[in-house]
Design a protein around this motif. Structure first.
Motif, short mmCIF file in Angstrom:
data_model
loop_
_atom_site.label_atom_id
_atom_site.label_comp_id
_atom_site.label_asym_id
_atom_site.label_seq_id
_atom_site.Cartn_x
_atom_site.Cartn_y
_atom_site.Cartn_z
N VAL A 296 3.92 0.42 2.57
CA VAL A 296 3.59 -0.26 3.54
C VAL A 296 3.44 -1.81 2.96
O VAL A 296 2.54 -1.76 1.88
N PHE B 136 0.98 -1.22 -0.01
CA PHE B 136 -0.07 0.10 0.06
C PHE B 136 0.87 1.21 0.07
O PHE B 136 1.99 1.24 0.97
N GLN C 271 -15.62 -8.19 8.61
CA GLN C 271 -15.77 -7.70 10.16
C GLN C 271 -16.93 -7.24 10.70
O GLN C 271 -17.38 -7.28 11.65
N LYS D 207 -1.20 -10.65 15.40
CA LYS D 207 -1.51 -9.65 16.09
C LYS D 207 -2.12 -8.54 15.07
O LYS D 207 -2.23 -8.70 13.97
N SER D 208 -2.77 -7.54 15.84
CA SER D 208 -3.53 -6.34 15.04
C SER D 208 -2.36 -5.76 14.21
O SER D 208 -1.35 -5.38 14.70
N GLY D 209 -2.92 -5.72 12.84
CA GLY D 209 -2.01 -5.12 11.87
C GLY D 209 -0.71 -5.94 11.26
O GLY D 209 -0.13 -5.33 10.59
N SER D 210 -0.89 -7.42 11.53
CA SER D 210 -0.05 -8.11 10.95
C SER D 210 -0.32 -8.62 9.48
O SER D 210 0.32 -8.98 9.05
N GLY D 211 -1.32 -8.30 9.13
CA GLY D 211 -1.59 -8.49 7.66
C GLY D 211 -2.80 -9.45 7.43
O GLY D 211 -2.76 -9.82 6.23
N LYS D 212 -3.61 -10.14 8.37
CA LYS D 212 -4.60 -11.16 8.45
C LYS D 212 -5.62 -10.54 7.42
O LYS D 212 -5.90 -11.53 6.59
N SER D 213 -6.16 -9.38 7.47
CA SER D 213 -7.13 -9.02 6.74
C SER D 213 -6.74 -8.68 5.37
O SER D 213 -7.48 -9.34 4.28
N THR D 214 -5.69 -8.32 5.09
CA THR D 214 -5.27 -8.10 3.75
C THR D 214 -4.81 -9.39 3.01
O THR D 214 -5.31 -9.58 1.83
N ALA E 144 1.98 -5.02 3.37
CA ALA E 144 0.98 -5.77 4.39
C ALA E 144 1.13 -7.04 4.39
O ALA E 144 0.90 -7.58 5.15
N HIS F 236 -9.17 -14.35 16.93
CA HIS F 236 -8.54 -14.19 18.00
C HIS F 236 -9.02 -15.15 18.95
O HIS F 236 -8.54 -15.11 20.47
N1 LIG Z 1 -5.72 0.27 2.44
C1 LIG Z 1 -4.44 0.43 3.18
N2 LIG Z 1 -3.70 1.59 3.16
C2 LIG Z 1 -2.55 1.59 3.82
N3 LIG Z 1 -2.42 0.76 4.48
C3 LIG Z 1 -3.01 -0.29 4.93
C4 LIG Z 1 -4.27 -0.63 4.16
N4 LIG Z 1 -4.89 -1.67 4.51
C5 LIG Z 1 -3.96 -2.19 5.38
N5 LIG Z 1 -2.99 -1.43 5.62
C6 LIG Z 1 -1.65 -1.83 6.58
O1 LIG Z 1 -1.24 -3.14 6.45
C7 LIG Z 1 -0.93 -3.70 7.43
C8 LIG Z 1 -1.92 -4.76 7.92
O2 LIG Z 1 -3.11 -4.55 7.91
P1 LIG Z 1 -4.47 -5.53 8.01
O3 LIG Z 1 -5.74 -5.02 8.02
O4 LIG Z 1 -4.30 -6.63 7.13
O5 LIG Z 1 -4.21 -6.03 9.54
P2 LIG Z 1 -4.81 -7.05 10.39
O6 LIG Z 1 -3.87 -8.14 10.88
O7 LIG Z 1 -6.08 -7.60 9.83
O8 LIG Z 1 -5.04 -6.22 11.86
P3 LIG Z 1 -6.72 -6.37 12.71
O9 LIG Z 1 -6.34 -7.73 13.59
O10 LIG Z 1 -6.51 -4.99 13.56
O11 LIG Z 1 -7.77 -6.41 12.05
C9 LIG Z 1 -1.24 -2.57 8.42
O12 LIG Z 1 -0.10 -1.78 8.87
C10 LIG Z 1 -2.20 -1.78 8.09
O13 LIG Z 1 -2.01 -0.34 8.50
#
Ligand SMILES: Nc1ncnc2c1ncn2[C@@H]1O[C@H](COP(=O)(O)OP(=O)(O)OP(=O)(O)O)[C@@H](O)[C@H]1O
Ligand SMILES: [Mg+2]
Length: 232
Positions: free
Chosen positions: A23, A16, A95, A44-51, A25, A205
């Motif tokens: 970033v 991204f 979510q 963890k939160s922000g680790s990239g799961k949703s991506t 992801a 989680h």
């Molecule tokens: N559209 C976007 N633009 C910029 N950065 C993004 C975008 N989507 C996700 N990120 C970044 O990519 C990384 C992974 O995000 P992601 O949403 O995949 O985390 P996650 O593991 O699902 O977290 P959570 O448990 O909080 O849902 C994070 O650093 C997030 O800030």
């Protein structure tokens, strides 16, 4: 027994760009998921799961790498083909904000069946049945705005599973649920995977849910590690 491969992600990366920083992801991830497999993705939160799940389910497009879902290379599909694949074979639980506000709970759950060509009356009948299984039989005729967050989440799980999809993706499906309702939702996923041969890919989680998974994929700073196959 060798199971049928349902999903393969090869060397997947997703960058991204925000301002002048990039970033990453998801970084060079390889994922393989077979029929009858219940896979938990933890991290963890922000680790990239949703991506990662967005890439695997075709909701987002990787910066590099390929996703093969049910034998189709997703990058080769037109928007229409992708929509058809999604409607027929894929279930999703996001979510939040899963339900269509202008349809009742039972109509929401019946929608994938109706889109697949089933008659409204039998689709609604099946919707009520699966709503009963997640403890929502008494909410079938309400509007999404008239149910609680946890009830809406359970209805979303029912909708994702109602059409017996080949694969279901769910992002924190039990996050908003209490013990009893979390158990009901776990039961629905387990049935789908064990009895109908589906694959389940679930971000969680919830350690009870992860404990029930056949495979646990851990993600940290965008990199997957440890495809832990339980009971192997
Ligand atoms: N559209 C976007 N633009 C910029 N950065 C993004 C975008 N989507 C996700 N990120 C970044 O990519 C990384 C992974 O995000 P992601 O949403 O995949 O985390 P996650 O593991 O699902 O977290 P959570 O448990 O909080 O849902 C994070 O650093 C997030 O800030
Ligand atoms: Mg997330």
């Amino acid at each position: 027994m060798t199971s049928k491969l349902v999903l393969r992600g090869e060397n997947l990366s997703r960058e991204f760009i925000s301002g002048d920083t990039t970033v990453t992801a998801v970084k060079n991830c390889d994922v393989e998921i077979s029929a009858n497999e219940f896979v938990a993705i933890v991290g963890k939160s922000g680790s990239g799961k949703s991506t990662l799940v967005n890439l695997l389910s075709g909701l987002d497009v990787p910066t590099s790498g390929t996703v093969t879902l049910l034998g189709r290379d997703l990058s080769a599909l037109s928007e229409k083909e992708m929509a058809e694949l999604r409607a027929r074979h894929i279930g999703f639980v996001l979510q939040k904000d899963n339900l269509i506000p202008s349809l009742t709970i039972s109509e929401n759950v019946a929608a994938p069946l109706v889109m697949g060509g089933e008659k409204l009356s039998s689709a609604l009948e099946r919707a009520r049945e699966i709503l009963g299984q997640v403890g929502l039989g008494h909410r079938a005729d309400r509007w999404p705005s008239e149910v609680s967050g946890g009830e809406a989440q359970r209805a979303a799980v029912a909708r994702a599973c109602v059409g017996s999809p080949a694969i279901v993706f769910a992002d924190e499906p039990t996050g908003a649920l209490d013990e009893e309702n979390g158990k009901r939702v776990r039961e629905i996923f387990r049935q789908l995977v064990a009895e109908q041969g589906a694959a389940g890919v679930i971000i969680t989680h919830d350690m009870d849910l992860a404990d029930e998974a056949d495979v646990v994929i851990t993600i940290s700073d965008g990199e997957t590690s440890g495809r832990v196959v339980k009971g192997a």
